[in-house]
Scaffold this motif. Structure first.
Motif, PDB file in Angstrom:
ATOM      1  N   VAL A  18       5.240   1.952  -4.761  1.00 32.17           N
ATOM      2  CA  VAL A  18       4.325   0.827  -4.892  1.00 32.17           C
ATOM      3  C   VAL A  18       3.350   1.125  -6.021  1.00 32.17           C
ATOM      4  O   VAL A  18       2.584   2.089  -5.956  1.00 32.17           O
ATOM      5  N   ASP A  19       3.382   0.309  -7.057  1.00 32.80           N
ATOM      6  CA  ASP A  19       2.525   0.528  -8.218  1.00 32.80           C
ATOM      7  C   ASP A  19       1.057   0.391  -7.828  1.00 32.80           C
ATOM      8  O   ASP A  19       0.685  -0.439  -6.978  1.00 32.80           O
ATOM      9  N   ASP A  20       0.216   1.171  -8.470  1.00 28.66           N
ATOM     10  CA  ASP A  20      -1.215   1.148  -8.180  1.00 28.66           C
ATOM     11  C   ASP A  20      -1.853  -0.210  -8.465  1.00 28.66           C
ATOM     12  O   ASP A  20      -2.915  -0.529  -7.920  1.00 28.66           O
ATOM     13  N   ARG A  21      -1.225  -1.015  -9.321  1.00 24.82           N
ATOM     14  CA  ARG A  21      -1.791  -2.320  -9.677  1.00 24.82           C
ATOM     15  C   ARG A  21      -1.299  -3.441  -8.770  1.00 24.82           C
ATOM     16  O   ARG A  21      -1.705  -4.597  -8.936  1.00 24.82           O
ATOM     17  N   ALA A  22      -0.417  -3.125  -7.836  1.00 27.63           N
ATOM     18  CA  ALA A  22       0.045  -4.129  -6.871  1.00 27.63           C
ATOM     19  C   ALA A  22      -1.003  -4.305  -5.775  1.00 27.63           C
ATOM     20  O   ALA A  22      -1.786  -3.403  -5.490  1.00 27.63           O
ATOM     21  N   VAL A  23      -1.001  -5.485  -5.154  1.00 26.28           N
ATOM     22  CA  VAL A  23      -1.908  -5.779  -4.045  1.00 26.28           C
ATOM     23  C   VAL A  23      -1.067  -6.038  -2.805  1.00 26.28           C
ATOM     24  O   VAL A  23      -0.185  -6.901  -2.807  1.00 26.28           O
ATOM     25  N   GLU A  41       1.730  -9.387  -5.964  1.00 33.20           N
ATOM     26  CA  GLU A  41       0.786  -9.715  -4.898  1.00 33.20           C
ATOM     27  C   GLU A  41       1.570 -10.065  -3.642  1.00 33.20           C
ATOM     28  O   GLU A  41       2.346 -11.019  -3.643  1.00 33.20           O
ATOM     29  N   ILE A  42       1.358  -9.300  -2.597  1.00 30.00           N
ATOM     30  CA  ILE A  42       2.039  -9.503  -1.325  1.00 30.00           C
ATOM     31  C   ILE A  42       0.989  -9.830  -0.276  1.00 30.00           C
ATOM     32  O   ILE A  42       0.001  -9.112  -0.135  1.00 30.00           O
ATOM     33  N   GLY A  43       1.210 -10.908   0.459  1.00 31.99           N
ATOM     34  CA  GLY A  43       0.216 -11.374   1.412  1.00 31.99           C
ATOM     35  C   GLY A  43       0.175 -10.566   2.690  1.00 31.99           C
ATOM     36  O   GLY A  43       0.693  -9.451   2.773  1.00 31.99           O
ATOM     37  N   ALA A  44      -0.432 -11.152   3.704  1.00 32.35           N
ATOM     38  CA  ALA A  44      -0.631 -10.475   4.985  1.00 32.35           C
ATOM     39  C   ALA A  44       0.602 -10.586   5.871  1.00 32.35           C
ATOM     40  O   ALA A  44       1.352 -11.556   5.815  1.00 32.35           O
ATOM     41  N   ASP A  45       0.787  -9.549   6.691  1.00 30.11           N
ATOM     42  CA  ASP A  45       1.807  -9.543   7.747  1.00 30.11           C
ATOM     43  C   ASP A  45       3.216  -9.759   7.214  1.00 30.11           C
ATOM     44  O   ASP A  45       4.046 -10.424   7.848  1.00 30.11           O
ATOM     45  N   LEU A  60       4.036 -13.177  -3.290  1.00 25.76           N
ATOM     46  CA  LEU A  60       4.540 -13.445  -1.950  1.00 25.76           C
ATOM     47  C   LEU A  60       3.380 -13.883  -1.074  1.00 25.76           C
ATOM     48  O   LEU A  60       2.309 -13.272  -1.096  1.00 25.76           O
ATOM     49  N   GLY A  61       3.606 -14.930  -0.273  1.00 24.94           N
ATOM     50  CA  GLY A  61       2.583 -15.398   0.636  1.00 24.94           C
ATOM     51  C   GLY A  61       2.500 -14.552   1.883  1.00 24.94           C
ATOM     52  O   GLY A  61       2.956 -13.396   1.923  1.00 24.94           O
TER      53      GLY A  61
END
Length: 210
Positions: A18-23, A41-45, A60-61
């Motif tokens: 997982v890249d450091d700049r990903a969320v 950007e990956i959302g919750a759950d 991703l939501g």
């Protein structure tokens, strides 16, 4: 390891890249050998399965499931509640070539990436291939092994190579049944009704939003 919102709630396996700049959103799990690239950007759950790939800047939501070895290439947009089956591929190049006309290896600046868009609640079957730039509508269902080369309407079930609509499905994912009222369909599980008009389907009584 990428940044997280609610870091204590996110679960990232040590073997994931997982890249450091990903969320990564709270409650999300990134499984073994998955790769999440920069600025994704990956959302919750969410669940990012073993060996899955999320390209640079992909969004991703919430509550998205990427099954094992699903490949999501940039700049794809995946809305809330989407399911992407094992080894499904969201492509991004309509005219793929390794080299240009001069025989030189193509680089990022040599082509224009076109992302796939997956609307809320839709599902993509295992080993399906989605051609660059297509949109899959809300709560639609793409059958396993299908090749999608054009947009899929909301609530459509498409199958085959190339994919074509064979049925309508409801939010529960089950094929809808016709009612005695022409152009009206009903979900056998929930009883929700839908209306068909000129090749599109809409909820007869849309569910209230939270």
């Amino acid at each position: 390891m990428g940044s997280t919102e609610g870091a204590a709630a996110a679960r990232i396996q040590p073997s994931a890249d997982v890249d450091d700049r990903a969320v990564i959103g709270p409650g999300t799990t990134v499984w073994h050998l998955a790769q999440v690239r920069e600025d994704a950007e990956i959302g919750a759950d969410c669940i990012i399965g073993r060996g899955a790939y999320v390209g640079p800047g992909v969004r991703l939501g919430d509550r998205v499931k990427l099954q094992n070895h699903a490949l999501v290439y940039e700049p794809a947009v995946v809305e809330d509640g989407v399911f992407v089956g094992p080894a499904a591929v969201l492509t991004n190049d309509l005219y793929p070539r390794s080299v240009d006309v001069d025989g030189k290896l193509k680089r990022t600046d040599d082509w224009h990436a076109q992302g796939v868009t997956l609307r809320e609640g839709c599902s993509i079957g295992g080993r399906a291939v989605l051609v660059a730039g297509v949109t899959v509508g809300r709560w639609a269902l793409v059958a396993a092994g299908a090749v999608v080369h054009r947009d899929v309407p909301d609530f459509a079930l498409v199958a085959g190579v190339p994919a074509r609509r064979i049925k309508w499905v409801g939010r529960a994912g089950e094929p809808l049944l016709p009612t005695d009222d022409p152009g009206t369909w009903r979900c056998p599980r929930t009883g929700e009704e839908y209306r068909e008009h000129e090749g599109t389907l809409t909820e007869a009584d849309p569910a209230p939003t939270a």
